[in-house]
Scaffold this motif. Structure first.
Motif, mmCIF file in Angstrom:
data_model
loop_
_atom_site.group_PDB
_atom_site.id
_atom_site.type_symbol
_atom_site.label_atom_id
_atom_site.label_comp_id
_atom_site.label_asym_id
_atom_site.label_seq_id
_atom_site.Cartn_x
_atom_site.Cartn_y
_atom_site.Cartn_z
ATOM 1 N N ARG A 1 0.850 -1.179 0.000
ATOM 2 C CA ARG A 1 0.000 0.000 0.000
ATOM 3 C C ARG A 1 0.893 1.240 0.000
ATOM 4 N NH1 ARG A 1 -3.173 -3.543 -1.021
ATOM 5 N NH2 ARG A 1 -5.243 -3.825 -0.090
ATOM 6 N N PRO A 2 0.462 2.320 -0.650
ATOM 7 C CA PRO A 2 1.343 3.484 -0.794
ATOM 8 C C PRO A 2 1.524 4.310 0.470
ATOM 9 C CG PRO A 2 -0.780 3.885 -1.842
ATOM 10 C CD PRO A 2 -0.773 2.443 -1.448
ATOM 11 N N LEU A 3 0.571 4.207 1.424
ATOM 12 C CA LEU A 3 0.635 5.045 2.617
ATOM 13 C C LEU A 3 0.566 4.192 3.879
ATOM 14 C CD1 LEU A 3 -1.795 7.997 1.767
ATOM 15 C CD2 LEU A 3 0.684 8.111 1.924
ATOM 16 N N PRO A 4 1.304 4.575 4.929
ATOM 17 C CA PRO A 4 1.136 3.904 6.217
ATOM 18 C C PRO A 4 -0.294 4.072 6.707
ATOM 19 C CG PRO A 4 3.102 5.284 6.217
ATOM 20 C CD PRO A 4 2.345 5.618 4.969
ATOM 21 N N GLY A 5 -0.818 3.035 7.316
ATOM 22 C CA GLY A 5 -2.170 3.110 7.850
ATOM 23 C C GLY A 5 -3.246 2.658 6.889
ATOM 24 N N MET A 6 -2.900 2.385 5.641
ATOM 25 C CA MET A 6 -3.908 1.899 4.698
ATOM 26 C C MET A 6 -4.258 0.436 4.978
ATOM 27 S SD MET A 6 -2.990 3.657 1.033
ATOM 28 C CE MET A 6 -4.595 3.219 0.361
ATOM 29 N N MET A 7 -3.264 -0.331 5.422
ATOM 30 C CA MET A 7 -3.515 -1.735 5.775
ATOM 31 C C MET A 7 -2.523 -2.176 6.842
ATOM 32 S SD MET A 7 -3.191 -5.253 3.534
ATOM 33 C CE MET A 7 -4.671 -4.988 2.528
ATOM 34 N N LEU A 8 -3.033 -2.828 7.870
ATOM 35 C CA LEU A 8 -2.190 -3.448 8.884
ATOM 36 C C LEU A 8 -2.282 -4.966 8.750
ATOM 37 C CD1 LEU A 8 -3.030 -1.374 12.106
ATOM 38 C CD2 LEU A 8 -1.363 -0.872 10.324
ATOM 39 N N HIS A 9 -1.236 -5.649 9.165
ATOM 40 C CA HIS A 9 -1.248 -7.104 9.268
ATOM 41 C C HIS A 9 -1.157 -7.452 10.757
ATOM 42 C CE1 HIS A 9 -0.274 -7.935 4.956
ATOM 43 N NE2 HIS A 9 0.236 -6.722 5.043
ATOM 44 N N GLN A 10 -1.961 -8.404 11.189
ATOM 45 C CA GLN A 10 -1.816 -8.918 12.549
ATOM 46 C C GLN A 10 -1.776 -10.438 12.487
ATOM 47 O OE1 GLN A 10 -4.810 -8.973 15.952
ATOM 48 N NE2 GLN A 10 -3.506 -7.278 16.616
ATOM 49 N N ASP A 11 -0.804 -11.008 13.160
ATOM 50 C CA ASP A 11 -0.649 -12.460 13.167
ATOM 51 C C ASP A 11 0.153 -12.835 14.403
ATOM 52 O OD1 ASP A 11 -0.880 -15.056 12.376
ATOM 53 O OD2 ASP A 11 0.125 -14.812 10.449
ATOM 54 N N ALA A 12 0.239 -14.130 14.674
ATOM 55 C CA ALA A 12 0.998 -14.622 15.826
ATOM 56 C C ALA A 12 1.800 -15.839 15.409
ATOM 57 C CB ALA A 12 0.067 -14.958 16.983
ATOM 58 N N GLY B 1 2.888 11.077 3.597
ATOM 59 C CA GLY B 1 1.655 11.242 4.350
ATOM 60 C C GLY B 1 1.303 9.999 5.130
ATOM 61 N N SER B 2 0.104 9.969 5.678
ATOM 62 C CA SER B 2 -0.368 8.843 6.477
ATOM 63 C C SER B 2 -1.869 8.702 6.322
ATOM 64 C CB SER B 2 -0.011 9.045 7.957
ATOM 65 O OG SER B 2 -0.595 8.050 8.762
ATOM 66 N N ALA B 3 -2.316 7.442 6.317
ATOM 67 C CA ALA B 3 -3.753 7.169 6.227
ATOM 68 C C ALA B 3 -4.366 6.888 7.591
ATOM 69 C CB ALA B 3 -4.008 5.985 5.292
ATOM 70 N N PHE B 4 -3.558 6.921 8.645
ATOM 71 C CA PHE B 4 -4.107 6.753 9.984
ATOM 72 C C PHE B 4 -5.030 7.925 10.312
ATOM 73 C CE2 PHE B 4 -0.328 4.011 10.670
ATOM 74 C CZ PHE B 4 -0.969 2.901 11.209
ATOM 75 N N VAL B 5 -6.132 7.627 10.980
ATOM 76 C CA VAL B 5 -7.125 8.651 11.333
ATOM 77 C C VAL B 5 -7.126 8.837 12.839
ATOM 78 C CG1 VAL B 5 -9.557 9.295 11.265
ATOM 79 C CG2 VAL B 5 -8.549 8.031 9.352
#
Length: 395
Positions: free
Chosen positions: A138-149, A304-308
Motif C-alpha cells: 500500500r502506498p501510505l502507512p495506515g492503509m492496511m495493517l497485518h496482525q498475526d501470531a 503522508g499517512s492514512a491513519f485517522v
C-alpha cells in the motif's frame, strides 16, 4: 590455478602477439593499445619493460603480496572465537551487525559471510526457487495493517509462547509486538489498542481466519460475515475494514517477518539474559522493535499517512469482550463464574429480567451497561469498584 594468475598468463600471450604485429607495422600505436584495452602511455611502458626484462617485466607486481585491505590474522581468530562461543547459530548478516556494533569490526559483510563459510561455521543458503511476483505494498502507512501470531520457544527454559505482531503493510514496520500464552481475542484487542492508541485508526486490517477473527462454518471455507466475532464487532464499530486471508501465501509479508524474528529475536533474548515474558515485552518495546524497524522497514511510496486520529474515543470501551446477559431474580448477572451484583440505581428499583450487556476489559475488570448507561464497574474478582472506593474513604 588461481584466476589472477590465469589472467596474467593470458595478458602476456595477448601482449606478445600484438607487440610483434605492431613492430611489423600491422597496427599503429593507438590501435595496439586499444586492442589491449589500455592507454598509449601504458603500452609504451609495457614495451620498454618487456624489452628490458622479458615476460618477467609484465608480471603484476601485486601478485604474492598481501592486500592492504586484508583482515589481520588476530582479528580473523577473534571473529571465529566470537561466533563459536557467543553467536553460534546467528546468520551471517545478524552476526556481522553485532561485530560492527559491539566489537568495532571495520570490514564488510561479504568478508564475514565468506569467512564463516570457509571455516565451516555456516552452511551456504539453498538456491532460491522460481521467481514469484509479490503483491505491491500500500502506498501510505495506515492503509492496511497485518496482525498475526507465531508459536515458538522464544525464551530459553520457558514453554512455547505466542508472539503477537501488528505491522504496517506500506513500510513493514512493527507497530506492536508482545508475548502471550495463547493467541486469541484478548491478545488481538491488546495489539489493536496499542496501535490505535498511538497511531490512530487504519483503513483496514488483514488477518488469517482464526476463530477469534472470523466464524468459518466449513473448514477452509469462506468466512460468515453475518456472525461477527468480538474482534469483528469492534472493528465494525470503529469503521475499520477486516480482510480475511485465504492462503499462507496471501500473508507472505507477515510470514517473512516471523521468519526473521524466529531467527534473530531468540538470540537477542538470550544475549540480553531475558527470562520472563514481562521482561521480554519491555525489551521488545524499548530495544528490539526500534532497532528492527530501523534496519528492515521500507519507505512508503507516497508521503503522508492514512491513519485517522480519534480524539475523544475511549478505545477501552470498544476493544473489549461484550456479551448480553439477563439479570437474575437476585438482581445479579452471572458472567465467567462470577456474580456481578447491580448496585442501587436512580433509574429504577431493580433490573430483574432486564437484558444488559457485560463488558470484560483487558485489565480483567468488568462493567454492566443497560443501553448507554453504566450500571456498575467491577474488579477482576467481581467486587463493585464504587463499594471499594467508599470503603477506602471510610478508612
Amino acid at each position: 590455478m588461481r584466476r589472477t594468475a590465469a589472467h596474467q598468463g593470458v595478458r602476456m600471450i595477448k601482449f606478445s602477439s600484438i607487440l610483434s604485429r605492431y613492430e611489423a607495422a600491422e597496427f599503429s600505436l593507438a590501435e595496439a593499445a586499444e586492442l589491449l584495452g589500455i592507454g598509449e602511455r601504458t603500452f609504451r611502458r609495457w614495451r620498454v619493460r618487456f624489452e628490458d626484462e622479458g615476460e618477467a617485466g609484465l608480471l603484476d607486481r601485486r601478485l604474492g603480496k598481501a592486500s592492504g585491505k586484508r583482515v589481520p590474522q588476530d582479528r580473523s581468530d577473534e571473529v571465529e572465537a566470537l561466533y563459536r562461543r557467543r553467536y553460534a547459530g546467528f546468520t551471517a548478516k545478524h552476526f556481522h551487525e553485532h561485530l560492527v556494533k559491539d566489537h568495532l569490526f571495520g570490514w564488510g559483510y561479504t568478508w564475514t559471510k565468506t569467512f564463516l563459510h570457509s571455516r565451516g561455521l555456516l552452511e551456504k543458503a539453498e538456491r532460491r526457487g522460481a521467481h514469484r511476483r509479490k503483491r505491491e505494498r500500500r502506498p501510505l502507512p495506515g492503509m492496511m495493517l497485518h496482525q498475526d501470531a507465531s508459536t515458538h520457544l522464544w525464551l530459553s527454559g520457558q514453554p512455547a509462547l505466542d508472539l503477537v505482531v501488528t505491522m504496517d503493510d506500506a513500510t513493514s514496520a512493527i507497530l506492536s509486538a508482545f508475548l502471550a500464552p495463547e493467541e486469541g481475542t484478548a491478545s488481538t484487542f491488546r495489539g489493536l489498542a496499542e496501535v490505535f492508541g498511538q497511531h490512530g485508526l487504519p483503513l483496514s486490517i488483514y488477518t488469517d481466519r482464526g476463530s477469534h477473527y472470523f466464524h468459518t462454518p466449513e473448514a477452509g471455507g469462506k468466512v460468515d460475515r453475518t456472525r461477527p466475532t468480538q474482534v469483528g464487532r469492534a472493528l465494525e464499530h470503529l469503521g475499520v475494514e477486516h480482510i480475511a486471508a485465504y492462503s499462507p501465501q496471501a500473508r507472505g509479508r507477515s510470514e517473512r517477518v516471523f521468519h526473521t524474528l524466529q531467527d534473530r529475536l531468540v538470540k537477542e533474548f538470550a544475549l540480553a539474559g531475558i527470562a520472563t515474558a514481562a521482561a521480554a515485552d519491555l525489551f521488545l518495546r524499548d530495544v528490539y522493535i526500534p532497532a528492527h524497524n530501523a534496519l528492515f522497514s521500507e519507505q512508503p511510496s507516497q508521503e503522508g499517512s492514512a491513519f485517522v486520529a480519534i480524539p475523544g474515543v475511549d478505545l477501552r470501551e470498544i476493544l473489549c469482550v461484550q456479551e448480553e446477559r439477563q439479570v437474575g431474580n437476585d438482581n445479579c448477572v452471572s458472567f465467567n463464574r462470577l456474580k456481578l451484583q447491580i448496585p442501587e440505581s436512580p433509574l429504577r428499583a431493580h433490573f430483574v429480567k432486564a437484558t444488559v450487556k457485560v463488558r470484560h476489559y483487558q485489565d480483567g475488570g468488568y462493567a454492566i451497561f443497560h443501553g448507554q448507561r453504566c450500571l456498575g464497574r467491577y474488579d477482576k474478582k467481581g467486587a463493585i469498584e464504587e463499594t471499594k472506593q467508599k470503603a477506602k474513604k471510610a478508612a
